[in-house]
Design a protein around this motif. Structure first.
Motif, PDB file in Angstrom:
ATOM      1  N   MET A 183       0.746  -1.134   0.063  1.00 37.83           N
ATOM      2  CA  MET A 183       0.042   0.008  -0.064  1.00 37.83           C
ATOM      3  C   MET A 183       0.958   1.245   0.117  1.00 37.83           C
ATOM      4  O   MET A 183       1.801   1.475   0.898  1.00 37.83           O
ATOM      5  CB  MET A 183      -0.931   0.074   1.273  1.00 37.83           C
ATOM      6  N   GLU A 184       0.788   2.127  -0.978  1.00 37.88           N
ATOM      7  CA  GLU A 184       1.394   3.435  -1.166  1.00 37.88           C
ATOM      8  C   GLU A 184       0.495   4.643  -0.457  1.00 37.88           C
ATOM      9  O   GLU A 184       1.084   5.633  -0.279  1.00 37.88           O
ATOM     10  CB  GLU A 184       1.802   3.579  -2.541  1.00 37.88           C
ATOM     11  N   ARG A 185      -0.669   4.391  -0.192  1.00 38.26           N
ATOM     12  CA  ARG A 185      -1.490   5.419   0.143  1.00 38.26           C
ATOM     13  C   ARG A 185      -2.101   5.176   1.612  1.00 38.26           C
ATOM     14  O   ARG A 185      -2.426   3.992   1.774  1.00 38.26           O
ATOM     15  CB  ARG A 185      -2.589   5.656  -0.767  1.00 38.26           C
ATOM     16  N   VAL A 186      -2.532   6.170   2.404  1.00 35.79           N
ATOM     17  CA  VAL A 186      -3.483   5.958   3.549  1.00 35.79           C
ATOM     18  C   VAL A 186      -4.774   6.702   3.409  1.00 35.79           C
ATOM     19  O   VAL A 186      -4.579   7.882   3.020  1.00 35.79           O
ATOM     20  CB  VAL A 186      -2.714   6.460   4.886  1.00 35.79           C
ATOM     21  N   ASP A 187      -5.525   6.110   3.303  1.00 34.71           N
ATOM     22  CA  ASP A 187      -6.908   6.656   3.329  1.00 34.71           C
ATOM     23  C   ASP A 187      -7.497   6.863   4.518  1.00 34.71           C
ATOM     24  O   ASP A 187      -8.500   7.876   4.783  1.00 34.71           O
ATOM     25  CB  ASP A 187      -7.932   5.652   2.377  1.00 34.71           C
ATOM     26  N   THR A 188      -7.203   6.005   5.690  1.00 30.18           N
ATOM     27  CA  THR A 188      -7.919   6.308   6.899  1.00 30.18           C
ATOM     28  C   THR A 188      -6.748   6.077   8.109  1.00 30.18           C
ATOM     29  O   THR A 188      -5.738   5.447   7.808  1.00 30.18           O
ATOM     30  CB  THR A 188      -9.142   5.259   7.299  1.00 30.18           C
ATOM     31  N   GLU A 189      -7.089   6.885   9.137  1.00 30.70           N
ATOM     32  CA  GLU A 189      -6.120   6.713  10.249  1.00 30.70           C
ATOM     33  C   GLU A 189      -6.052   5.152  10.787  1.00 30.70           C
ATOM     34  O   GLU A 189      -6.938   4.388  10.907  1.00 30.70           O
ATOM     35  CB  GLU A 189      -6.656   7.571  11.343  1.00 30.70           C
ATOM     36  N   GLY A 190      -4.756   4.796  10.847  1.00 27.08           N
ATOM     37  CA  GLY A 190      -4.307   3.575  11.586  1.00 27.08           C
ATOM     38  C   GLY A 190      -3.992   2.647  10.522  1.00 27.08           C
ATOM     39  O   GLY A 190      -3.336   1.610  10.698  1.00 27.08           O
ATOM     40  N   GLN A 191      -4.053   2.861   9.102  1.00 23.17           N
ATOM     41  CA  GLN A 191      -3.491   1.995   8.049  1.00 23.17           C
ATOM     42  C   GLN A 191      -2.075   2.152   7.978  1.00 23.17           C
ATOM     43  O   GLN A 191      -1.648   3.355   8.128  1.00 23.17           O
ATOM     44  CB  GLN A 191      -3.954   2.520   6.690  1.00 23.17           C
ATOM     45  N   VAL A 212       1.576   2.179   6.019  1.00 26.86           N
ATOM     46  CA  VAL A 212       2.078   2.366   4.658  1.00 26.86           C
ATOM     47  C   VAL A 212       3.159   1.231   4.572  1.00 26.86           C
ATOM     48  O   VAL A 212       4.231   1.378   4.633  1.00 26.86           O
ATOM     49  CB  VAL A 212       2.578   3.860   4.297  1.00 26.86           C
ATOM     50  N   THR A 213       2.558   0.202   3.709  1.00 33.49           N
ATOM     51  CA  THR A 213       3.529  -1.275   3.838  1.00 33.49           C
ATOM     52  C   THR A 213       4.763  -0.880   2.992  1.00 33.49           C
ATOM     53  O   THR A 213       5.739  -1.405   3.639  1.00 33.49           O
ATOM     54  CB  THR A 213       2.622  -2.327   3.265  1.00 33.49           C
ATOM     55  N   ALA A 214       4.701  -0.325   2.030  1.00 33.10           N
ATOM     56  CA  ALA A 214       5.904  -0.178   1.262  1.00 33.10           C
ATOM     57  C   ALA A 214       7.009   0.558   1.907  1.00 33.10           C
ATOM     58  O   ALA A 214       8.114   0.236   1.885  1.00 33.10           O
ATOM     59  CB  ALA A 214       5.434   0.676  -0.086  1.00 33.10           C
ATOM     60  N   LYS A 215       6.770   1.683   2.288  1.00 34.24           N
ATOM     61  CA  LYS A 215       7.445   2.771   3.332  1.00 34.24           C
ATOM     62  C   LYS A 215       7.958   2.012   4.578  1.00 34.24           C
ATOM     63  O   LYS A 215       9.289   1.877   4.683  1.00 34.24           O
ATOM     64  CB  LYS A 215       6.635   3.980   3.674  1.00 34.24           C
ATOM     65  N   THR A 216       7.163   1.246   5.024  1.00 41.66           N
ATOM     66  CA  THR A 216       7.366   0.377   6.326  1.00 41.66           C
ATOM     67  C   THR A 216       8.666  -0.470   5.927  1.00 41.66           C
ATOM     68  O   THR A 216       9.670  -0.766   6.735  1.00 41.66           O
ATOM     69  CB  THR A 216       6.274  -0.068   7.175  1.00 41.66           C
ATOM     70  N   LEU A 217       8.288  -1.318   4.949  1.00 43.84           N
ATOM     71  CA  LEU A 217       9.051  -2.455   4.591  1.00 43.84           C
ATOM     72  C   LEU A 217      10.632  -1.945   3.885  1.00 43.84           C
ATOM     73  O   LEU A 217      11.569  -2.365   4.381  1.00 43.84           O
ATOM     74  CB  LEU A 217       8.527  -3.442   3.301  1.00 43.84           C
ATOM     75  N   ALA A 218      10.762  -0.896   3.470  1.00 45.47           N
ATOM     76  CA  ALA A 218      11.764  -0.094   2.837  1.00 45.47           C
ATOM     77  C   ALA A 218      12.419   0.492   4.186  1.00 45.47           C
ATOM     78  O   ALA A 218      13.970   0.052   3.913  1.00 45.47           O
ATOM     79  CB  ALA A 218      11.477   1.048   1.880  1.00 45.47           C
ATOM     80  N   MET A 219      11.891   0.891   5.215  1.00 46.80           N
ATOM     81  CA  MET A 219      12.594   1.389   6.302  1.00 46.80           C
ATOM     82  C   MET A 219      13.362   0.091   6.965  1.00 46.80           C
ATOM     83  O   MET A 219      14.490   0.192   7.640  1.00 46.80           O
ATOM     84  CB  MET A 219      11.742   1.930   7.383  1.00 46.80           C
ATOM     85  N   LEU A 220      12.531  -1.031   7.072  1.00 41.59           N
ATOM     86  CA  LEU A 220      13.140  -2.132   7.641  1.00 41.59           C
ATOM     87  C   LEU A 220      14.454  -2.773   7.046  1.00 41.59           C
ATOM     88  O   LEU A 220      15.430  -3.065   7.560  1.00 41.59           O
ATOM     89  CB  LEU A 220      12.194  -3.535   7.802  1.00 41.59           C
ATOM     90  N   GLN A 253       9.000   5.429  -7.783  1.00 41.00           N
ATOM     91  CA  GLN A 253       9.108   6.389  -6.658  1.00 41.00           C
ATOM     92  C   GLN A 253       9.616   5.654  -5.661  1.00 41.00           C
ATOM     93  O   GLN A 253      10.226   6.061  -4.579  1.00 41.00           O
ATOM     94  CB  GLN A 253       8.455   7.532  -6.530  1.00 41.00           C
ATOM     95  N   GLU A 254       9.058   4.312  -5.312  1.00 44.22           N
ATOM     96  CA  GLU A 254       9.535   3.450  -4.090  1.00 44.22           C
ATOM     97  C   GLU A 254      11.180   3.462  -3.876  1.00 44.22           C
ATOM     98  O   GLU A 254      11.426   3.148  -2.727  1.00 44.22           O
ATOM     99  CB  GLU A 254       8.684   2.221  -4.069  1.00 44.22           C
ATOM    100  N   ARG A 255      11.627   3.608  -4.772  1.00 40.33           N
ATOM    101  CA  ARG A 255      13.236   3.397  -4.806  1.00 40.33           C
ATOM    102  C   ARG A 255      13.740   4.448  -3.818  1.00 40.33           C
ATOM    103  O   ARG A 255      14.674   4.353  -3.232  1.00 40.33           O
ATOM    104  CB  ARG A 255      13.999   3.383  -6.044  1.00 40.33           C
ATOM    105  N   PHE A 256      12.927   5.508  -3.736  1.00 39.29           N
ATOM    106  CA  PHE A 256      13.310   6.655  -2.877  1.00 39.29           C
ATOM    107  C   PHE A 256      12.897   6.582  -1.465  1.00 39.29           C
ATOM    108  O   PHE A 256      13.237   7.415  -0.434  1.00 39.29           O
ATOM    109  CB  PHE A 256      12.991   7.802  -3.392  1.00 39.29           C
ATOM    110  N   TYR A 257      12.164   5.611  -1.115  1.00 38.00           N
ATOM    111  CA  TYR A 257      11.707   5.018   0.414  1.00 38.00           C
ATOM    112  C   TYR A 257      13.037   4.542   1.176  1.00 38.00           C
ATOM    113  O   TYR A 257      13.173   4.494   2.275  1.00 38.00           O
ATOM    114  CB  TYR A 257      10.575   4.012   0.341  1.00 38.00           C
ATOM    115  N   PHE A 258      14.255   4.032   0.487  1.00 41.05           N
ATOM    116  CA  PHE A 258      14.903   3.257   0.985  1.00 41.05           C
ATOM    117  C   PHE A 258      16.251   4.586   1.520  1.00 41.05           C
ATOM    118  O   PHE A 258      16.338   5.738   0.765  1.00 41.05           O
ATOM    119  CB  PHE A 258      15.736   2.322   0.126  1.00 41.05           C
ATOM    120  N   SER A 259      16.829   4.118   2.558  1.00 35.42           N
ATOM    121  CA  SER A 259      17.858   4.965   3.045  1.00 35.42           C
ATOM    122  C   SER A 259      19.221   4.986   2.287  1.00 35.42           C
ATOM    123  O   SER A 259      19.265   4.126   1.356  1.00 35.42           O
ATOM    124  CB  SER A 259      18.238   4.928   4.643  1.00 35.42           C
ATOM    125  N   ASP A 260      20.280   5.670   2.589  1.00 35.04           N
ATOM    126  CA  ASP A 260      21.312   5.437   1.721  1.00 35.04           C
ATOM    127  C   ASP A 260      22.389   4.290   2.257  1.00 35.04           C
ATOM    128  O   ASP A 260      23.467   4.161   1.758  1.00 35.04           O
ATOM    129  CB  ASP A 260      22.363   6.910   1.971  1.00 35.04           C
TER     130      ASP A 260
END
Length: 220
Positions: free
Chosen positions: A1-9, A11-19, A42-49
């Motif tokens: 999921m790249e969008r959040v429509d309701t509070e509590g969802q 953001v799977t792609a961003k969270t996985l990239a952070m891990l 654009q998900e490639r930019f979710y990752f850190s350096d």
């Protein structure tokens, strides 16, 4: 999921990239992660350096497969994309093929898929996309192409998600849309089971992954 429509969802792609960004560096520098046909570039930019994302495509597997098909089929092959996004991402890989682009329009509460550009009449059309969920858009796209005179409709999907065994609606005995071939890769483990049932055909990523890794080692 790249969008959040309701509070509590989440953001799977961003969270996985952070891990994944917490993977320790190697003796040769930052770790590299190979990703096939990422859904949004654009998900490639979710990752850190700390790591290097390498964006690869499994489309060459389809291109090689098409060259091995019977002459009567491949002589009239053209490529269709279910939406403008898929067309922008993959069109450059099919420069030798006639291209068809579909689009979704709203009709009240319904979304209807129509052919926007290109002519599928008397063609063996292959729909190309990066992933499929329940497959509703894929079926609607196939129906639109058949209504415009396509000789046959096939599809290629890199990531066959198919939650809750929704792939079963595509099997020859259950499908209202007569797909000739439905190629998928083994990027998701259950693809091996899905590919046992027509019209699904498996294109393995194994050789592509090994070439990718060996190519990196040789460059080093």
């Amino acid at each position: 999921m790249e969008r959040v429509d309701t509070e509590g969802q989440v953001v799977t792609a961003k969270t996985l990239a952070m891990l994944l960004s917490q993977i320790p560096s190697t003796a040769r520098g930052p770790a590299q992660i190979v990703i096939y046909d990422v859904h949004c570039l654009q998900e490639r930019f979710y990752f850190s350096d700390n790591i290097i994302p390498r964006l690869e495509s499994a489309i060459p597997l389809l291109l090689r497969k098409v060259t091995k098909l019977e002459d009567a089929f491949k002589r009239d092959v053209c490529i269709a994309f279910p939406d403008e996004g898929a067309c922008k991402r993959f069109q450059s890989m099919f420069s030798d093929f006639h291209i068809i682009t579909c689009t979704k329009i709203r009709n009240g509460d319904k979304r209807i898929v129509q052919v926007k550009e290109g002519d599928p009449d008397k063609k063996n059309v292959i729909i190309v996309d990066d992933l499929v969920q329940t497959g509703g858009t894929l079926k609607n796209c196939a129906e639109a192409l058949m209504n415009r005179g396509a000789k046959s409709v096939s599809a290629y999907i890199t990531h066959a998600v198919f939650p809750k065994e929704s792939w079963k609606s595509f099997t020859t005995s259950n499908s209202n849309v007569p797909f000739k071939y439905l190629w998928i890769t083994d990027s998701i483990p259950h693809a091996l089971e899905i590919a046992k049932h027509d019209p699904f055909k498996l294109l393995s990523l194994c050789d592509s992954i090994s070439h990718c890794l060996l190519g990196f080692d040789l460059q080093m």
